[in-house]
Motif scaffolding. Structure first.
Motif, PDB file in Angstrom:
ATOM      1  N   UNK A  88       1.057  -1.333   0.225  1.00 44.93           N
ATOM      2  CA  UNK A  88      -0.003   0.091  -0.083  1.00 44.93           C
ATOM      3  C   UNK A  88       0.692   1.330  -0.048  1.00 44.93           C
ATOM      4  N   UNK A  89       2.036   1.378   0.688  1.00 41.11           N
ATOM      5  CA  UNK A  89       2.914   2.561   0.668  1.00 41.11           C
ATOM      6  C   UNK A  89       3.417   2.642  -0.816  1.00 41.11           C
ATOM      7  N   UNK A  97       5.049   4.551  -7.893  1.00 39.94           N
ATOM      8  CA  UNK A  97       3.901   3.837  -8.534  1.00 39.94           C
ATOM      9  C   UNK A  97       4.643   3.060  -9.781  1.00 39.94           C
ATOM     10  N   UNK A  98       5.066   3.693 -10.656  1.00 45.40           N
ATOM     11  CA  UNK A  98       5.707   3.206 -11.965  1.00 45.40           C
ATOM     12  C   UNK A  98       6.718   2.125 -11.712  1.00 45.40           C
ATOM     13  N   UNK A  99       7.596   2.499 -10.690  1.00 43.33           N
ATOM     14  CA  UNK A  99       8.594   1.347 -10.228  1.00 43.33           C
ATOM     15  C   UNK A  99       7.903   0.358  -9.895  1.00 43.33           C
ATOM     16  N   UNK A 100       7.111   0.436  -9.095  1.00 44.93           N
ATOM     17  CA  UNK A 100       6.080  -0.697  -8.313  1.00 44.93           C
ATOM     18  C   UNK A 100       5.615  -1.590  -9.415  1.00 44.93           C
ATOM     19  N   UNK A 101       4.792  -0.958 -10.330  1.00 46.85           N
ATOM     20  CA  UNK A 101       4.178  -1.688 -11.627  1.00 46.85           C
ATOM     21  C   UNK A 101       5.306  -2.462 -12.209  1.00 46.85           C
ATOM     22  N   UNK A 102       6.393  -1.897 -12.579  1.00 48.50           N
ATOM     23  CA  UNK A 102       7.572  -2.743 -13.611  1.00 48.50           C
ATOM     24  C   UNK A 102       7.990  -3.762 -12.471  1.00 48.50           C
ATOM     25  N   UNK A 105       5.255  -6.531 -12.490  1.00 51.05           N
ATOM     26  CA  UNK A 105       5.451  -7.229 -13.778  1.00 51.05           C
ATOM     27  C   UNK A 105       6.795  -8.286 -14.059  1.00 51.05           C
ATOM     28  N   UNK A 106       7.724  -7.560 -13.752  1.00 54.55           N
ATOM     29  CA  UNK A 106       8.903  -8.660 -13.768  1.00 54.55           C
ATOM     30  C   UNK A 106       8.726  -9.756 -12.851  1.00 54.55           C
ATOM     31  N   UNK A 107       8.380  -9.587 -11.498  1.00 56.03           N
ATOM     32  CA  UNK A 107       8.215 -10.632 -10.585  1.00 56.03           C
ATOM     33  C   UNK A 107       7.044 -11.520 -10.775  1.00 56.03           C
TER      34      UNK A 107
END
Length: 122
Positions: A88-89, A97-102, A105-107
């Protein structure tokens, strides 16, 4: 020939005081058993509405429709609350947010690759 009011055909006989007391006691006992049954049903319902039971039902239903991985993810989030806090953080912070989505996706791709390699046996 004297007839009492209760002795006439088609009318119920007057019940004695002892019969009336007995019927009242039987009704009280029946009401007590019904209260116990309602109490048991309420306890069972309260048990089924616990968060753990609801999460287990959701996980089972997700597994039955082919989304078992989502149920496993929910179970992991429940088991490790720090994952939920971290997730959530990261998602609520606009810069990350962009880094988290990438990263997600990789994971996901890594996990999918490992799963496919296990299924093929290579």
């Amino acid at each position: 020939m004297s007839t009492r009011l209760g002795d006439r055909p088609g009318r119920p006989k007057r019940e004695s005081a002892a019969d009336r007391r007995l019927r009242i006691e039987l009704l009280r006992m029946r009401a007590s058993y019904e209260r116990l049954a309602v109490g048991r049903c309420a306890c069972r319902l309260a048990g089924e509405l616990r968060p753990e039971a609801l999460a287990a039902q959701a996980r089972d239903r997700l597994g039955s429709i082919g989304l078992g991985w989502l149920g496993g993810g929910l179970q992991a989030l429940r088991r490790y609350p720090v994952l939920l806090s971290l997730l959530t953080s990261v998602v609520t912070n606009r810069r990350r947010r962009g880094i988290a989505l990438k990263a997600a996706l990789i994971a996901g791709l890594v996990w999918l690759g490992k799963r496919r390699s296990r299924e093929t046996g290579t």
